[in-house]
Write a protein that holds these residues in place. Structure first.
Motif, PDB file in Angstrom:
ATOM      1  N   ILE A  84     -15.709  16.627 -23.932  1.00 13.06           N
ATOM      2  CA  ILE A  84     -16.300  17.949 -24.128  1.00 13.06           C
ATOM      3  C   ILE A  84     -15.744  18.969 -23.136  1.00 13.06           C
ATOM      4  O   ILE A  84     -15.230  20.020 -23.507  1.00 13.06           O
ATOM      5  N   CYS A  85     -15.821  18.640 -21.835  1.00 13.08           N
ATOM      6  CA  CYS A  85     -15.477  19.639 -20.804  1.00 13.08           C
ATOM      7  C   CYS A  85     -14.206  19.312 -20.017  1.00 13.08           C
ATOM      8  O   CYS A  85     -13.732  20.129 -19.253  1.00 13.08           O
ATOM      9  N   GLY A  86     -13.621  18.119 -20.182  1.00 11.66           N
ATOM     10  CA  GLY A  86     -12.387  17.772 -19.525  1.00 11.66           C
ATOM     11  C   GLY A  86     -12.548  17.269 -18.089  1.00 11.66           C
ATOM     12  O   GLY A  86     -11.559  17.006 -17.415  1.00 11.66           O
ATOM     13  N   GLN A  87     -13.757  17.125 -17.602  1.00 13.78           N
ATOM     14  CA  GLN A  87     -14.015  16.618 -16.252  1.00 13.78           C
ATOM     15  C   GLN A  87     -13.535  15.169 -16.154  1.00 13.78           C
ATOM     16  O   GLN A  87     -13.629  14.395 -17.115  1.00 13.78           O
ATOM     17  N   GLY A  88     -13.033  14.737 -14.996  1.00 12.08           N
ATOM     18  CA  GLY A  88     -12.608  13.366 -14.795  1.00 12.08           C
ATOM     19  C   GLY A  88     -13.794  12.404 -14.871  1.00 12.08           C
ATOM     20  O   GLY A  88     -14.900  12.743 -14.444  1.00 12.08           O
ATOM     21  N   LEU A  89     -13.548  11.224 -15.431  1.00 11.77           N
ATOM     22  CA  LEU A  89     -14.620  10.221 -15.628  1.00 11.77           C
ATOM     23  C   LEU A  89     -14.307   8.941 -14.885  1.00 11.77           C
ATOM     24  O   LEU A  89     -13.177   8.685 -14.522  1.00 11.77           O
ATOM     25  N   GLY A  90     -15.321   8.126 -14.718  1.00 17.52           N
ATOM     26  CA  GLY A  90     -15.161   6.793 -14.186  1.00 17.52           C
ATOM     27  C   GLY A  90     -15.042   6.742 -12.680  1.00 17.52           C
ATOM     28  O   GLY A  90     -15.062   7.774 -12.000  1.00 17.52           O
ATOM     29  N   PRO A  91     -14.886   5.531 -12.160  1.00 12.59           N
ATOM     30  CA  PRO A  91     -14.770   5.367 -10.708  1.00 12.59           C
ATOM     31  C   PRO A  91     -13.441   5.956 -10.214  1.00 12.59           C
ATOM     32  O   PRO A  91     -12.412   5.850 -10.859  1.00 12.59           O
ATOM     33  N   GLY A  92     -13.500   6.623  -9.088  1.00 14.91           N
ATOM     34  CA  GLY A  92     -12.302   7.203  -8.503  1.00 14.91           C
ATOM     35  C   GLY A  92     -11.898   8.528  -9.080  1.00 14.91           C
ATOM     36  O   GLY A  92     -10.844   9.060  -8.755  1.00 14.91           O
TER      37      GLY A  92
END
Length: 94
Positions: A84-92
């Protein structure tokens, strides 16, 4: 009339006896208790089923998806960025 008989007659007049046939028809007490017990068991079983399914669904969602910290949408764990917004996901991905 002796006094003892007079007192006895007065006591009987003060509290008239109700014949058994005039009493309200009711279920036997054991029948009512059985129905209440059955209802409580069924209600507990319903709450157990609904609660366990909610817990399993929540655990599955946490296992399969990342929740974006920006927009709150659920994204598959294979994604590195929110769909949706392009923010980084997951650990690290901080």
């Amino acid at each position: 009339m002796p006094i003892a008989e007079h007192v006895h007659v007065q006591a009987n007049l003060a509290r008239p006896a109700i014949p058994e046939s005039a009493a309200c028809p009711r279920l036997p007490r054991s029948g009512i208790l059985k129905r209440v017990a059955d209802f409580l068991i069924n209600a507990a079983l319903l709450l157990l089923i609904l609660g366990s399914s909610a817990l399993l669904t929540n655990a599955f969602a946490r296992w399969m998806y990342y929740k974006c910290s920006e927009c709150g949408s659920l994204n598959a764990k294979r994604r590195s960025h929110c769909r949706i917004c392009g923010q980084g996901l997951g650990p690290g991905s901080g």
